[in-house]
Design a protein around this motif. Structure first.
Motif, PDB file in Angstrom:
ATOM      1  N   THR A 229       2.883  -9.658   7.880  1.00 58.20           N
ATOM      2  CA  THR A 229       2.572 -10.386   6.644  1.00 58.20           C
ATOM      3  C   THR A 229       1.426  -9.718   5.896  1.00 58.20           C
ATOM      4  O   THR A 229       1.455  -9.597   4.661  1.00 58.20           O
ATOM      5  CB  THR A 229       2.205 -11.845   6.961  1.00 58.20           C
ATOM      6  N   ALA A 230       0.402  -9.280   6.635  1.00 64.07           N
ATOM      7  CA  ALA A 230      -0.731  -8.603   6.003  1.00 64.07           C
ATOM      8  C   ALA A 230      -0.289  -7.306   5.329  1.00 64.07           C
ATOM      9  O   ALA A 230      -0.755  -6.962   4.234  1.00 64.07           O
ATOM     10  CB  ALA A 230      -1.811  -8.328   7.044  1.00 64.07           C
ATOM     11  N   ARG A 231       0.616  -6.583   5.987  1.00 65.15           N
ATOM     12  CA  ARG A 231       1.128  -5.362   5.379  1.00 65.15           C
ATOM     13  C   ARG A 231       1.923  -5.685   4.116  1.00 65.15           C
ATOM     14  O   ARG A 231       1.834  -4.975   3.094  1.00 65.15           O
ATOM     15  CB  ARG A 231       2.025  -4.609   6.372  1.00 65.15           C
ATOM     16  N   ALA A 232       2.730  -6.771   4.176  1.00 66.17           N
ATOM     17  CA  ALA A 232       3.534  -7.149   3.013  1.00 66.17           C
ATOM     18  C   ALA A 232       2.665  -7.554   1.830  1.00 66.17           C
ATOM     19  O   ALA A 232       3.060  -7.398   0.667  1.00 66.17           O
ATOM     20  CB  ALA A 232       4.483  -8.293   3.389  1.00 66.17           C
ATOM     21  N   LYS A 233       1.475  -8.077   2.084  1.00 64.60           N
ATOM     22  CA  LYS A 233       0.558  -8.455   1.005  1.00 64.60           C
ATOM     23  C   LYS A 233      -0.093  -7.247   0.352  1.00 64.60           C
ATOM     24  O   LYS A 233      -0.756  -7.381  -0.673  1.00 64.60           O
ATOM     25  CB  LYS A 233      -0.535  -9.373   1.551  1.00 64.60           C
ATOM     26  N   GLY A 234       0.065  -6.087   0.978  1.00 65.16           N
ATOM     27  CA  GLY A 234      -0.509  -4.870   0.411  1.00 65.16           C
ATOM     28  C   GLY A 234      -1.968  -4.655   0.764  1.00 65.16           C
ATOM     29  O   GLY A 234      -2.674  -3.916   0.061  1.00 65.16           O
ATOM     30  N   LEU A 235      -2.436  -5.287   1.831  1.00 66.57           N
ATOM     31  CA  LEU A 235      -3.833  -5.100   2.243  1.00 66.57           C
ATOM     32  C   LEU A 235      -4.052  -3.671   2.741  1.00 66.57           C
ATOM     33  O   LEU A 235      -3.125  -3.020   3.242  1.00 66.57           O
ATOM     34  CB  LEU A 235      -4.189  -6.095   3.341  1.00 66.57           C
TER      35      LEU A 235
END
Length: 329
Positions: A229-235
């Motif tokens: 999820t963190a990767r999908a948010k573009g963090l």
């Protein structure tokens, strides 16, 4: 609050159980400290009679003719007052004095070395786990081999290479005996110089375990949904690695570090013996050889309190790091 009260109660019961074992186990060992002290007195030409034996028995608190349970309650009372008795192996010094002279050396040496090995191992494990499958994975076999090497063997190798062959560091001791102990730069620099090689031995031997444990936990954590999820948010990758993956992966290492930190006061007996370092490990070995119940009990008491206190602090901090642990059943 019930979570913290339950934890505190558990550790108080554990402390009482440890104190009880600390009393009974030395008395189950063969030998008698009174006989040891009287033998030393005879070797020096002193006279040994029934009155002398009774006086030493009263002074050391053993073989007094009292029932064992009376001795046990007297022992607990003395512990509460801070009276740990008189040492046989360093007679006539009190146990508190012997421990106070040796414990700071071990705390500084082993404490700093343990903290550095934990810090270096966790940071390297975090990076290696994040970049798994790269050349960084080659660090794992090398550090694992060093962790499998016994302390005393690695210490002997370091002495042979860095002290005997290269003469970069002294062979033994904790400081230059020509100096007076005190808070002077000459003494402090001498202590650092003498303690560097023993500390290096502990760090090199310990860092591999922290690295491997942190690396494996990072690999496991990176497969969790919240990382995806963190990767999908573009963090940013650095934020995901430190704030999400490493923060959760480090929890088992923190618990292990608490145990290691508690055992700092026991020192590394073999390493201290190889380097003739004036730490608590040498005193413990000396107490065992001389059936010095009082000194053994005093050292075990300090070790027990340190381990329980370190685990209690980490248990309490765990509740802040991971709020799930505070959930009441």
């Amino acid at each position: 609050m019930r979570y913290y009260a339950r934890k505190l109660g558990f550790y108080l019961v554990a402390l009482w159980a440890a104190l009880t074992l600390n009393f009974f186990i030395p008395r189950m060992m063969p030998g008698n400290p009174v006989d040891t002290l009287l033998a030393k007195l005879q070797q020096r030409g002193g006279s040994v009679g029934p009155d002398v034996r009774e006086a030493y028995a009263l002074m050391l608190g053993t073989d007094t003719g009292e029932p064992l349970w009376n001795q046990y309650f007297s022992y607990l009372g003395n512990m509460l007052r801070g009276d740990l008795g008189v040492s046989v192996s360093v007679f006539p010094e009190e146990v508190t004095t012997v421990i106070a002279q040796s414990l700071p050396w071990t705390i500084v040496l082993v404490g700093i070395a343990t903290f550095l090995s934990f810090l270096v191992g966790v940071v390297l494990g975090m990076v290696v786990g994040w970049k798994r499958g790269t050349w960084l994975d080659s660090l794992i076999p090398a550090t694992t081999v060093l962790s499998a090497v016994p302390y005393f063997w690695l210490a002997l190798i370091f002495v042979m290479v860095f002290s005997t062959s290269l003469a970069w560091f002294p062979l033994n001791g904790g400081y230059d005996v020509a100096l007076s102990t005190g808070w002077t730069w000459e003494f402090i620099s001498s202590a650092i110089y003498h303690g560097f090689l023993p500390a290096l031995t502990i760090v090199v031997s310990s860092v591999g375990g922290w690295l491997l444990g942190m690396r494996n936990m990072m690999v496991s954590t990176m497969s969790e949904d919240y990382i995806l999820t963190a990767r999908a948010k573009g963090l940013r990758n650095n934020r995901i690695m430190t704030r999400y993956a490493a923060r959760n992966a480090v929890l088992p290492s923190v618990a292990g570090f608490a145990i290691s930190l508690g055992f700092v006061v026991s020192g590394s007996i073999i390493t201290e013996q190889v380097f003739s370092y004036p730490g608590i490990g040498g005193k413990l070995l000396q107490a065992v050889e001389n059936s010095d119940y009082a000194l053994m009990q005093g050292i075990f008491l300090v070790i027990t309190v340190a381990v329980l206190a370190a685990n209690l602090v980490v248990d309490l901090l765990y509740g802040f790091i991971d709020p799930r642990t505070r959930v009441e059943n």
